[in-house]
Design a protein around this motif. Sequence first.
Motif, PDB file in Angstrom:
ATOM      1  N   SER A  89     -18.168  -2.760   8.529  1.00 28.23           N
ATOM      2  CA  SER A  89     -17.139  -3.775   8.771  1.00 28.23           C
ATOM      3  C   SER A  89     -17.603  -4.850   9.728  1.00 28.23           C
ATOM      4  CB  SER A  89     -15.862  -3.115   9.314  1.00 28.23           C
ATOM      5  OG  SER A  89     -16.144  -2.431  10.540  1.00 28.23           O
ATOM      6  N   ASP A  90     -18.527  -4.517  10.661  1.00 26.16           N
ATOM      7  CA  ASP A  90     -18.990  -5.496  11.645  1.00 26.16           C
ATOM      8  C   ASP A  90     -20.294  -6.163  11.239  1.00 26.16           C
ATOM      9  OD1 ASP A  90     -20.536  -3.247  11.906  1.00 26.16           O
ATOM     10  OD2 ASP A  90     -20.479  -3.191  14.102  1.00 26.16           O
ATOM     11  N   SER A  91     -20.767  -5.918  10.008  1.00 32.96           N
ATOM     12  CA  SER A  91     -22.011  -6.561   9.553  1.00 32.96           C
ATOM     13  C   SER A  91     -21.780  -8.042   9.310  1.00 32.96           C
ATOM     14  CB  SER A  91     -22.509  -5.903   8.265  1.00 32.96           C
ATOM     15  OG  SER A  91     -22.825  -4.543   8.486  1.00 32.96           O
ATOM     16  N   ASP A  92     -22.808  -8.842   9.575  1.00 37.85           N
ATOM     17  CA  ASP A  92     -22.704 -10.293   9.382  1.00 37.85           C
ATOM     18  C   ASP A  92     -22.971 -10.629   7.915  1.00 37.85           C
ATOM     19  OD1 ASP A  92     -22.538 -13.046   9.833  1.00 37.85           O
ATOM     20  OD2 ASP A  92     -24.688 -13.184  10.219  1.00 37.85           O
ATOM     21  N   VAL A 120     -22.663 -19.850  -0.249  1.00 39.66           N
ATOM     22  CA  VAL A 120     -21.215 -19.825  -0.084  1.00 39.66           C
ATOM     23  C   VAL A 120     -20.833 -20.731   1.090  1.00 39.66           C
ATOM     24  CG1 VAL A 120     -21.244 -17.766   1.411  1.00 39.66           C
ATOM     25  CG2 VAL A 120     -19.161 -18.372   0.150  1.00 39.66           C
ATOM     26  N   TYR A 121     -19.813 -21.556   0.867  1.00 36.48           N
ATOM     27  CA  TYR A 121     -19.287 -22.457   1.883  1.00 36.48           C
ATOM     28  C   TYR A 121     -17.875 -22.024   2.268  1.00 36.48           C
ATOM     29  CZ  TYR A 121     -23.157 -25.485   0.457  1.00 36.48           C
ATOM     30  OH  TYR A 121     -24.400 -25.985   0.162  1.00 36.48           O
ATOM     31  N   MET A 166     -26.753 -15.955  -0.998  1.00 32.88           N
ATOM     32  CA  MET A 166     -26.532 -14.771  -1.827  1.00 32.88           C
ATOM     33  C   MET A 166     -27.660 -13.764  -1.645  1.00 32.88           C
ATOM     34  SD  MET A 166     -26.221 -14.421  -5.974  1.00 32.88           S
ATOM     35  CE  MET A 166     -24.688 -15.328  -6.123  1.00 32.88           C
ATOM     36  N   SER A 167     -27.283 -12.492  -1.558  1.00 32.44           N
ATOM     37  CA  SER A 167     -28.277 -11.422  -1.510  1.00 32.44           C
ATOM     38  C   SER A 167     -28.581 -10.966  -2.933  1.00 32.44           C
ATOM     39  CB  SER A 167     -27.746 -10.250  -0.681  1.00 32.44           C
ATOM     40  OG  SER A 167     -26.818  -9.505  -1.438  1.00 32.44           O
ATOM     41  N   ASN A 179     -25.416 -12.970   2.741  1.00 33.41           N
ATOM     42  CA  ASN A 179     -25.864 -12.688   4.103  1.00 33.41           C
ATOM     43  C   ASN A 179     -25.524 -13.852   5.017  1.00 33.41           C
ATOM     44  OD1 ASN A 179     -27.097 -10.150   3.524  1.00 33.41           O
ATOM     45  ND2 ASN A 179     -28.804 -11.236   2.570  1.00 33.41           N
ATOM     46  N   GLY A 180     -24.920 -13.542   6.173  1.00 31.40           N
ATOM     47  CA  GLY A 180     -24.543 -14.569   7.130  1.00 31.40           C
ATOM     48  C   GLY A 180     -25.729 -15.093   7.924  1.00 31.40           C
TER      49      GLY A 180
END
Length: 535
Positions: free
Chosen positions: A181-184, A201-202, A215-216, A226-227
């Motif tokens: 849940s806390d992954s970026d 993604v915007y 995108m991963s 991925n953030g």
Amino acid sequence: MLRLAVIAALIATSLQQNSEYKFKCGVRQFNLTGLATSHDWSAAGDWPWHVAVFVQPEEVEGHVCSGVLISQKFALTTDGCVTNRDGVQSWAKHTTLQLGRDTIGEQTQRYQVFSIERFGDLALLKFNDLDFFTSYIQPICINQVASGKGKFGTVVGWDKEDRLTGIKLQIVGNDHCDEKSDSDVLCLKNDPNICDDGEIVYLRRDSSWFMGGFMSNFCGTNVLFNGLLKYLSWIRRITKLHYLEESNESCQPIDVEPEPFYYLLSHFPSSCGKYTINKIAGGHAASVFEFPWIAIVLYREDGSDKLSPLCMGSLINQRYVMTTAQCANGDPFKPYRVRLGEHTIDQEEDCNANDEEDCAPPILDVDVECSLGHQGYDHGTKLNNIGLIRIARVVQFQDHIQPVCLPGTYDLARTQLPNYIVSGWGRNETRHRMKSLRKAIVSSVDEAKCRTQYALFGLTLVEDQFCAEAGAGSSGSSCHGDVGAPLGYTAGYYGTQQFVQFGIAAFGTFGCREAPSVYTNVSVHVGWIIGNVRP
């Protein structure tokens, strides 16, 4: 054709009228709706920050992928984009960019890339500068808060017909993409399917758009992006951008994958680790100026104005002190202040014993702005026992306040020395804290031997730890209350001999008799450090 002619005329007019073009990142210059729920052809100006990256190596099939414009000289893309299909990294000379267009055209103007900087999964492309932005060429803002905030994201990319397309998708919980849940990351409900066309993604907040992530490889019922949180410091350092959105979550640890980002030490002062080699031999009392990076971390107990020196650390740049995770997390108290330039505690002026005129300037006490321990810290095993303390203002380096070097080059990360120097105040065998700064030469201990010794206490050493102990005929180590103290030695650092910190004192047995002291291996966490420091 008429539409393209009108667009060309508008661009030409914009170029003529906007030599001092005013802009804000992520703000469209037209009142356009963009793509909402289908793969419609995006109108020119909808995504003025979205670029096409052309990679055309010699004698290898080329390809086109997506990038995003973040300034007049930098675009951001994935490392995979600028890697050939055979897995070889592309050269800058084989890479060009197309800006400000909604279709990919062979005859359109392209900008030559002349350098590529890589960090983890991303690449920064530096190209021939734009003279100015236009209504069709704008920079994006970079998201610097938790990626999952918001309800929708718009995924944009080049379709099979070389048109810019995109779609608005719902953001769902990270667990839908098998992520913590806390992954970026951003997990989006993939309906309709965008696996073939979507690349970036915007996110929209108020009237501005933000780059949410790339995108991963995960693309099914849900799609993972991925953030960028772990890349922010790297992006800032290279691009010098001043208009990136400031984060109100800047003191939350960022999850950086454990990769060796050893070429990124430009983030830290090159004039670090100033150390006179002949001071290494002899004696246990440290000279004034000998370890100018050592810091005392002060804590204020609840309901008391008294400050207690419970931990130590080392200055790594003008805003950060490195220490252990438990010291940064503040268990049970949060770090309140950092003391720099100290040698003899409670002594007004520190002078070398053999030269009464060789005295240090006054100590410097700086408040703590915030602190963070590694998000993967394990209280039981002490895995990932590293933390950072951000002080409240920039400190100016002086003779008695200097940064230490980090083992962030390929060679230093693999260096294993027979001896190291550990410094600190610690406590003597009667548990009284020493007044003057001390040092000790300690010897490396075989890993298997150290594991066996600690197994007797029911402790299992983990992969980012190593052991050292006082050699024969020597006394002193870091097991006398020196948690967070630096351990290092002089080593080759970009062509010169400088003091490099290889370890952080983590724990030991009191008296140093039962087992060696255990240190966190700094080289393992260089990437994490880089990803979590900010200007």
